[in-house]
Design a protein around this motif. Structure first.
Motif, mmCIF file in Angstrom:
data_model
loop_
_atom_site.group_PDB
_atom_site.id
_atom_site.type_symbol
_atom_site.label_atom_id
_atom_site.label_comp_id
_atom_site.label_asym_id
_atom_site.label_seq_id
_atom_site.Cartn_x
_atom_site.Cartn_y
_atom_site.Cartn_z
ATOM 1 N N GLN A 242 37.285 52.188 48.027
ATOM 2 C CA GLN A 242 36.540 50.325 47.148
ATOM 3 C C GLN A 242 37.561 50.126 46.067
ATOM 4 O O GLN A 242 38.023 48.809 45.779
ATOM 5 C CB GLN A 242 35.387 50.580 47.126
ATOM 6 N N VAL A 243 37.741 50.913 45.203
ATOM 7 C CA VAL A 243 38.383 50.763 44.059
ATOM 8 C C VAL A 243 39.667 50.486 44.361
ATOM 9 O O VAL A 243 40.824 49.070 43.042
ATOM 10 C CB VAL A 243 38.478 52.064 42.715
ATOM 11 N N MET A 244 40.742 51.233 44.834
ATOM 12 C CA MET A 244 41.497 50.737 45.126
ATOM 13 C C MET A 244 41.908 49.586 46.081
ATOM 14 O O MET A 244 43.210 48.727 45.403
ATOM 15 C CB MET A 244 42.124 51.733 46.104
ATOM 16 N N LEU A 245 41.222 48.545 46.694
ATOM 17 C CA LEU A 245 41.392 47.610 47.761
ATOM 18 C C LEU A 245 41.188 46.595 46.322
ATOM 19 O O LEU A 245 41.723 45.470 46.512
ATOM 20 C CB LEU A 245 40.266 48.019 48.533
ATOM 21 N N HIS A 246 40.261 46.800 45.402
ATOM 22 C CA HIS A 246 40.152 45.419 44.527
ATOM 23 C C HIS A 246 41.369 45.937 43.424
ATOM 24 O O HIS A 246 41.847 44.746 43.390
ATOM 25 C CB HIS A 246 38.465 46.575 43.136
ATOM 26 N N ASN A 247 41.601 47.122 43.214
ATOM 27 C CA ASN A 247 43.189 46.862 42.475
ATOM 28 C C ASN A 247 43.978 46.439 43.187
ATOM 29 O O ASN A 247 45.290 45.215 42.949
ATOM 30 C CB ASN A 247 42.936 48.536 41.699
ATOM 31 N N TYR A 248 43.988 46.564 44.730
ATOM 32 C CA TYR A 248 45.045 45.871 45.381
ATOM 33 C C TYR A 248 45.171 44.458 44.947
ATOM 34 O O TYR A 248 45.954 43.753 45.070
ATOM 35 C CB TYR A 248 45.006 46.456 46.538
ATOM 36 N N ALA A 249 43.743 43.853 45.414
ATOM 37 C CA ALA A 249 43.472 42.618 45.561
ATOM 38 C C ALA A 249 43.480 41.559 44.329
ATOM 39 O O ALA A 249 44.086 40.709 44.457
ATOM 40 C CB ALA A 249 42.201 42.397 46.198
ATOM 41 N N SER A 250 43.747 41.775 42.840
ATOM 42 C CA SER A 250 43.288 41.398 42.306
ATOM 43 C C SER A 250 44.822 41.699 42.073
ATOM 44 O O SER A 250 44.808 41.472 39.830
ATOM 45 C CB SER A 250 42.133 41.941 41.458
ATOM 46 N N SER A 251 45.884 42.546 41.788
ATOM 47 C CA SER A 251 46.639 42.438 41.258
ATOM 48 C C SER A 251 47.748 41.812 41.079
ATOM 49 O O SER A 251 48.466 40.585 42.041
ATOM 50 C CB SER A 251 48.095 43.865 41.923
ATOM 51 N N PRO A 252 48.182 41.292 39.898
ATOM 52 C CA PRO A 252 48.591 39.837 39.200
ATOM 53 C C PRO A 252 50.037 39.925 39.966
ATOM 54 O O PRO A 252 50.295 38.739 39.937
ATOM 55 C CB PRO A 252 48.440 39.667 38.381
ATOM 56 N N SER A 253 50.676 40.878 39.656
ATOM 57 C CA SER A 253 52.582 41.149 40.187
ATOM 58 C C SER A 253 52.875 41.138 41.477
ATOM 59 O O SER A 253 54.050 41.242 42.209
ATOM 60 C CB SER A 253 53.036 42.527 39.515
ATOM 61 N N ARG A 256 53.758 38.796 47.835
ATOM 62 C CA ARG A 256 53.394 38.607 48.812
ATOM 63 C C ARG A 256 52.914 36.882 48.701
ATOM 64 O O ARG A 256 51.966 36.256 47.617
ATOM 65 C CB ARG A 256 52.333 38.967 49.341
ATOM 66 N N SER A 257 53.812 36.150 49.381
ATOM 67 C CA SER A 257 53.120 34.584 49.286
ATOM 68 C C SER A 257 51.938 34.448 50.304
ATOM 69 O O SER A 257 51.622 33.166 49.691
ATOM 70 C CB SER A 257 54.206 34.012 50.665
ATOM 71 N N SER A 258 51.674 35.040 50.287
ATOM 72 C CA SER A 258 50.321 35.365 51.830
ATOM 73 C C SER A 258 49.519 36.319 51.640
ATOM 74 O O SER A 258 49.542 37.271 52.481
ATOM 75 C CB SER A 258 50.511 34.401 52.937
ATOM 76 N N PRO A 259 48.267 36.477 50.826
ATOM 77 C CA PRO A 259 47.524 37.394 50.240
ATOM 78 C C PRO A 259 46.981 37.750 52.015
ATOM 79 O O PRO A 259 46.807 37.178 52.605
ATOM 80 C CB PRO A 259 46.690 37.274 49.340
ATOM 81 N N PRO A 260 46.249 39.031 52.572
ATOM 82 C CA PRO A 260 45.520 39.094 53.616
ATOM 83 C C PRO A 260 44.262 38.165 53.348
ATOM 84 O O PRO A 260 43.547 38.540 52.170
ATOM 85 C CB PRO A 260 45.170 41.006 53.329
ATOM 86 N N HIS A 261 43.848 38.077 54.246
ATOM 87 C CA HIS A 261 43.460 36.531 54.641
ATOM 88 C C HIS A 261 41.508 37.332 53.799
ATOM 89 O O HIS A 261 40.466 36.669 53.355
ATOM 90 C CB HIS A 261 43.404 36.511 56.099
ATOM 91 N N SER A 262 41.007 38.554 53.653
ATOM 92 C CA SER A 262 40.165 38.848 52.899
ATOM 93 C C SER A 262 39.933 39.778 52.338
ATOM 94 O O SER A 262 38.914 40.062 51.917
ATOM 95 C CB SER A 262 39.600 39.555 54.331
ATOM 96 N N TRP A 263 40.608 39.533 51.828
ATOM 97 C CA TRP A 263 41.610 40.768 50.214
ATOM 98 C C TRP A 263 41.887 39.616 49.147
ATOM 99 O O TRP A 263 42.315 39.837 48.276
ATOM 100 C CB TRP A 263 41.603 41.501 50.155
ATOM 101 N N GLN A 264 41.773 38.188 49.600
ATOM 102 C CA GLN A 264 42.226 36.733 48.736
ATOM 103 C C GLN A 264 41.983 37.282 47.484
ATOM 104 O O GLN A 264 40.598 36.829 47.584
ATOM 105 C CB GLN A 264 42.535 36.143 48.761
#
Length: 348
Positions: A242-253, A256-264
């Motif tokens: 949960q923590v890792m995916l939160h960090n992954y989704a909110s990474s500003p760097s 990707r031109s299009s983030p994964p559909h349910s972690w934008q």
């Protein structure tokens, strides 16, 4: 705190290690008291006082039963007194289980209601993570508390207690499937590895759901501390993801031109729970490799490439190398910990 309180009441406070666990759990919750509303935290303290009062009553009843002159050579009266004490412990355990469930539910509802992004897929996924961890926490409290009861106490549990256990078992499975549905395609295999239970625990819960007989757990040779560690390890692994995916989704760097559909976007930071372990400590040093010429720092590209190889490439976890470039060294380490079965040495 819910689980350790249930075990302590079931054993009538006769084991100091359980009493110590309650104290430690309360301190952990108190450290996060500012995250509760005043009303909810007041209810937490009210539940604690009622549980402490029940513990004194159950303990006194057991002392009286054991203190009878004929307790060393049990007569019918002595056995009846012990059975009454056991049933009182069962009643106290089940009452505390219900009261803690209510206050945890209240705290979760307040936490989720305070979010301004309650319709986003990210928020729905984080909420599902919380509900899954809480369901596992309920299961841990019920099973470990029941295991700590003597047989006569176990037989004295109300019929609805079995219904509670069955609900926990089924909800755990439903929440896991809900998470799979919310996860983006490239995260599905990683999620699958994280929610996969220890084979021993998976087999035990399957038998338990089939028979609804806690004696199944006892016959398997599991004692409360062992079962506690098995379920806690699973909860910690889920929180880690949960923590890792939160960090992954909110990474500003992220490139990707299009983030994964349910972690934008940036999902709400997962609230810390007293029943789950913290994620692995951050790496404090730059990753290095030792060669003939000494120690040389690895570039982020080197780290991402090595991680990709360990994770099986695009066909393995479905992660592209550019996705790994967007992660910090610690986020990659957390990912590796999940994929390699939690081996700190292997991940490092």
């Amino acid at each position: 705190e819910r689980g350790s309180t249930c075990i302590n009441l079931s054993s009538a406070g006769q084991h100091q290690k359980y009493a110590k666990a309650v104290s430690q759990a309360r301190s952990a919750v108190n450290a996060h008291s500012s995250t509760f509303s005043p009303g909810t935290f007041a209810e937490v303290n009210a539940v604690r006082r009622r549980c402490d009062k029940m513990l004194v009553s159950v303990g006194n009843e057991l002392v009286l039963a054991l203190g009878q002159p004929d307790a060393s050579e049990p007569t019918e009266a002595a056995l009846a007194a012990l059975e009454r004490a056991s049933r009182s412990a069962a009643e106290a355990f089940y009452r505390s289980f219900g009261e803690y469930n209510s206050v945890v539910k209240q705290a979760l509802e307040e936490c989720h209601a305070s979010s301004s992004a309650s319709t986003s897929p990210d928020w729905q996924a984080m909420r599902c993570f919380d509900l899954l961890k809480n369901c596992l926490g309920e299961m841990r409290a019920w099973l470990c508390g029941a295991l700590a009861l003597p047989r006569s106490g176990l037989e004295g549990l109300p019929a609805r207690a079995t219904t509670d256990l069955l609900f926990c078992l089924r909800e755990q499975r439903a929440r896991t499937e809900e998470l799979r549905a919310l996860a983006p395609p490239r995260m599905l295999e990683l999620l699958g590895a994280a929610v996969e239970m220890d084979p021993e625990l998976r087999s035990l819960l399957a038998k338990l759901e089939e028979s609804l007989d806690v004696c199944t757990v006892r016959k398997a040779g599991l004692i409360p501390p062992r079962l506690w560690r098995l379920i806690t390890s699973h909860i910690a692994k889920i929180e880690q993801l949960q923590v890792m995916l939160h960090n992954y989704a909110s990474s500003p760097s992220s490139p990707r031109s299009s983030p994964p559909h349910s972690w934008q976007g940036s999902p709400p930071t997962p609230p810390r729970r007293a029943h789950a372990s913290s994620p692995p400590a951050a790496c404090q040093t730059t990753p290095t490799t030792q060669g003939a010429g000494g120690t040389a720092a690895l570039s982020q590209e080197d780290v991402a490439g090595a991680a990709l190889a360990l994770l099986g490439g695009v066909r393995g976890d479905g992660l592209l190398q550019e996705d790994l470039h967007a992660l910090s060294g610690d986020q990659i380490k957390q990912l590796l910990l999940l994929r390699l079965g939690g081996s700190e040495a292997s991940a490092h």
